[in-house]
Design an enzyme around this catalytic site. Structure first.
Site, PDB file in Angstrom:
ATOM      1  N   TYR A  68       0.803  -1.226   0.000  1.00 49.56           N
ATOM      2  CA  TYR A  68       0.000   0.000   0.000  1.00 49.56           C
ATOM      3  C   TYR A  68       0.837   1.278   0.000  1.00 49.56           C
ATOM      4  CZ  TYR A  68      -3.717  -3.207   1.350  1.00 49.56           C
ATOM      5  OH  TYR A  68      -4.612  -4.236   1.385  1.00 49.56           O
ATOM      6  N   HIS A 114      -4.260   6.117  -1.309  1.00 49.42           N
ATOM      7  CA  HIS A 114      -4.823   6.130   0.047  1.00 49.42           C
ATOM      8  C   HIS A 114      -3.773   6.521   1.093  1.00 49.42           C
ATOM      9  CE1 HIS A 114      -8.628   5.519   1.830  1.00 49.42           C
ATOM     10  NE2 HIS A 114      -8.562   4.245   2.151  1.00 49.42           N
ATOM     11  N   TYR A 150      -4.977  -0.478   9.827  1.00 54.13           N
ATOM     12  CA  TYR A 150      -5.550  -0.156   8.527  1.00 54.13           C
ATOM     13  C   TYR A 150      -6.356   1.127   8.659  1.00 54.13           C
ATOM     14  CZ  TYR A 150      -3.782  -4.349   6.449  1.00 54.13           C
ATOM     15  OH  TYR A 150      -2.925  -5.296   5.957  1.00 54.13           O
ATOM     16  N   ASN A 206     -13.208   6.825   5.602  1.00 50.14           N
ATOM     17  CA  ASN A 206     -13.306   5.842   6.689  1.00 50.14           C
ATOM     18  C   ASN A 206     -12.361   6.107   7.850  1.00 50.14           C
ATOM     19  OD1 ASN A 206     -15.366   4.348   5.519  1.00 50.14           O
ATOM     20  ND2 ASN A 206     -13.959   3.068   4.363  1.00 50.14           N
TER      21      ASN A 206
END
EC number: 3.1.1.29
Length: 194
Positions: free
Chosen positions: A17, A22, A68, A115
């Site tokens: 990632y 993100h 996360y 989120n």
């Protein structure tokens, strides 16, 4: 002069990632740490990498959660609770679908569909009164494509634009801390990377 005591960079952990859209918030805090010769070290009790810098005579803690994105509140609440940092002294940097690459904006409080931000609000007892630095990543155009888009790497031109906006965001954080939000906002909100 702002009373920021904690700057958080949101993203997802792991090499898979590291270079995805993100992780724009993580990139910003890494750049800020590098600029101040600060080495971020893993602190398991805070569920993330932490460091300390001095900006304008103020002691500022840095945090990159190793949770996360959707569990970012765990790290923020742990560090803020331990050091008794109130929400209004926290700045969270994160990726923003509703802004194009090359744009970054400050915001104080309010709701968010992101989120990580929603989890932080929940973990701070539904308190939304913290600062945000939204780094534009653009939108894929269709709601069904968002997950793959934010977890994907940007094309080189878009990455350059995001990097430029992040660099300007770091400079404007310095203005926010040394001067005030209005001056920092005026500068950051007039910036657009070409």
């Amino acid at each position: 002069m702002s009373n920021i005591q904690l700057i958080v960079g949101l993203g997802n952990p792991g090499l898979e990632y590291k270079y995805t859209r993100h992780n724009a918030g993580t990139w910003l805090v890494e750049n800020l740490a590098r600029m101040h010769n600060c080495t971020l070290s893993l602190q398991s009790k805070f569920f993330g990498y932490t460091g300390r810098v001095t900006i304008g005579g103020q002691d500022i803690r840095l945090l990159i959660p190793t949770t996360y994105m959707n569990k970012s509140g765990q790290a923020v609440a742990a560090l803020a609770g331990f050091y008794r940092i109130p929400p209004e002294s926290i700045l969270v940097a994160y990726d923003e679908l509703d802004l194009p690459p090359g744009i970054a904006k400050f915001k104080l409080g309010g709701s968010s569909s992101q989120n990580g931000i929603r989890d932080i609000v929940s973990s701070l007892g539904n308190n939304k009164d913290f600062y945000r630095l939204r780094v534009g990543i653009g939108h894929p155009g269709h709601k069904g494509k968002v997950s793959g888009y934010v977890l994907g790497k940007a094309p080189a031109k878009e990455q350059e634009q995001m990097d430029a906006a992040i660099d300007e965001g770091v400079r404007c954080i310095e203005i926010l801390i040394k001067d005030d939000m209005k001056k920092a906002m005026n500068r950051l909100h007039s910036f657009k990377a070409e």
